[in-house]
Design an enzyme around this catalytic site. Structure first.
Site, PDB file in Angstrom:
ATOM      1  N   ARG A   1      45.312 -13.971-145.569  1.00  0.00           N
ATOM      2  CA  ARG A   1      44.908 -15.096-146.298  1.00  0.00           C
ATOM      3  C   ARG A   1      45.916 -16.007-145.926  1.00  0.00           C
ATOM      4  O   ARG A   1      47.080 -15.615-146.059  1.00  0.00           O
ATOM      5  CB  ARG A   1      44.348 -14.894-147.533  1.00  0.00           C
ATOM      6  CG  ARG A   1      45.400 -14.462-148.448  1.00  0.00           C
ATOM      7  CD  ARG A   1      45.696 -15.634-149.528  1.00  0.00           C
ATOM      8  NE  ARG A   1      46.752 -15.183-150.603  1.00  0.00           N
ATOM      9  CZ  ARG A   1      47.851 -15.455-150.313  1.00  0.00           C
ATOM     10  NH1 ARG A   1      48.458 -16.046-149.379  1.00  0.00           N
ATOM     11  NH2 ARG A   1      48.886 -15.069-151.440  1.00  0.00           N
TER      12      ARG A   1
ATOM     13  N   HIS B   1      54.526  -4.465-153.537  1.00  0.00           N
ATOM     14  CA  HIS B   1      54.761  -5.910-152.876  1.00  0.00           C
ATOM     15  C   HIS B   1      55.900  -6.039-152.263  1.00  0.00           C
ATOM     16  O   HIS B   1      57.095  -5.763-152.828  1.00  0.00           O
ATOM     17  CB  HIS B   1      54.640  -7.108-154.159  1.00  0.00           C
ATOM     18  CG  HIS B   1      53.087  -7.134-154.927  1.00  0.00           C
ATOM     19  ND1 HIS B   1      53.099  -8.237-155.456  1.00  0.00           N
ATOM     20  CD2 HIS B   1      52.326  -6.198-154.929  1.00  0.00           C
ATOM     21  CE1 HIS B   1      51.869  -8.145-155.649  1.00  0.00           C
ATOM     22  NE2 HIS B   1      51.404  -6.966-155.302  1.00  0.00           N
TER      23      HIS B   1
ATOM     24  N   GLU C   1      54.163 -12.470-147.588  1.00  0.00           N
ATOM     25  CA  GLU C   1      53.893 -11.617-148.741  1.00  0.00           C
ATOM     26  C   GLU C   1      53.120 -10.486-148.192  1.00  0.00           C
ATOM     27  O   GLU C   1      51.904 -10.994-147.735  1.00  0.00           O
ATOM     28  CB  GLU C   1      53.066 -11.975-149.841  1.00  0.00           C
ATOM     29  CG  GLU C   1      53.194 -11.276-151.059  1.00  0.00           C
ATOM     30  CD  GLU C   1      52.505 -11.669-152.340  1.00  0.00           C
ATOM     31  OE1 GLU C   1      53.003 -11.605-153.348  1.00  0.00           O
ATOM     32  OE2 GLU C   1      51.513 -12.050-152.091  1.00  0.00           O
TER      33      GLU C   1
ATOM     34  N   GLU D   1      39.053  -6.348-161.508  1.00  0.00           N
ATOM     35  CA  GLU D   1      40.140  -6.974-162.557  1.00  0.00           C
ATOM     36  C   GLU D   1      40.037  -8.478-162.227  1.00  0.00           C
ATOM     37  O   GLU D   1      40.013  -9.320-163.076  1.00  0.00           O
ATOM     38  CB  GLU D   1      41.197  -6.193-162.452  1.00  0.00           C
ATOM     39  CG  GLU D   1      42.200  -6.970-163.565  1.00  0.00           C
ATOM     40  CD  GLU D   1      43.158  -7.681-163.277  1.00  0.00           C
ATOM     41  OE1 GLU D   1      43.280  -8.619-164.179  1.00  0.00           O
ATOM     42  OE2 GLU D   1      43.278  -8.349-162.008  1.00  0.00           O
TER      43      GLU D   1
END
Length: 195
Positions: free
Chosen positions: A39, A116, A135, A150
């Protein structure tokens, strides 16, 4: 043009991951990567983040201050695949690891787990080579299931939350993590019994 740089960086990283997955599959007869999602942050989301952090709303500020404009989520079948994929990616000589946050070993208070990374990868343009930050989030299928639900239930609002809801989400995350460990052990036991 800046968004094009981020799109090109995602293409570079995704290609590397596809190659690593094919090589791993050829060597071990299984794929460590179940899926890859990519994305680019929307301009509105970029602006909102700069505003929230009281940063200049310039292209230079985006490049210097935001690490997550381009994002890749790698979904792995097993826990050990997460670290294998991360190590295979960051050991490549044109990939520079800038940060690593291990929310698997140190989960967030709501139970969120994922590895991450922020990496810098070169993109090769017609007249220059440019380093671009991406990222990378790496998690298991089960962790991704939990994180997706969540996000729908309670996206980034835990400071004002009902304590019982947070406890229930954390309990679910712990159960999912325990299931990931059990699945890894089952796979290992099956492999050990083949020998």
């Amino acid at each position: 043009m800046l968004m094009t740089y981020y799109e090109c960086a995602i293409l570079e990283v995704k290609t590397k991951l596809d190659v690593l997955n094919k090589e791993f599959s050829a060597n071990t007869m299984r794929n460590p990567i179940a899926s890859i999602k990519t994305r680019i942050k929307s301009p509105d989301s970029i602006y909102e983040k700069l505003d929230r952090k009281n940063l200049d709303k310039t292209l230079e500020s985006v490049q210097n201050n935001l690490d997550d404009v381009a994002g890749i989520r790698i979904i792995c079948s097993f826990l050990d695949d997460i670290y294998s994929v991360a190590d295979m990616l960051t050991s490549q000589d044109d990939v520079k690891e800038l940060t690593r946050k291990d929310y698997i070993k140190n989960p967030k208070k709501n139970g969120y787990r994922s590895l991450h990374l922020v990496i810098e990868i070169p993109i090769f343009l017609s007249n220059e080579k440019k380093g671009v930050k991406v990222e990378v989030q790496i998690r298991t299928i089960a962790m991704d299931f939990w994180a997706s639900l969540e996000h729908q239930i309670h996206y980034k609002k835990f400071e004002n939350s009902n304590v019982e809801s947070i406890k229930q989400l954390t309990d679910c995350a712990d159960t999912i993590y325990e299931t990931d460990i059990r699945m890894l052990n089952i796979r290992q036991n099956l492999l050990d019994n083949e020998d």
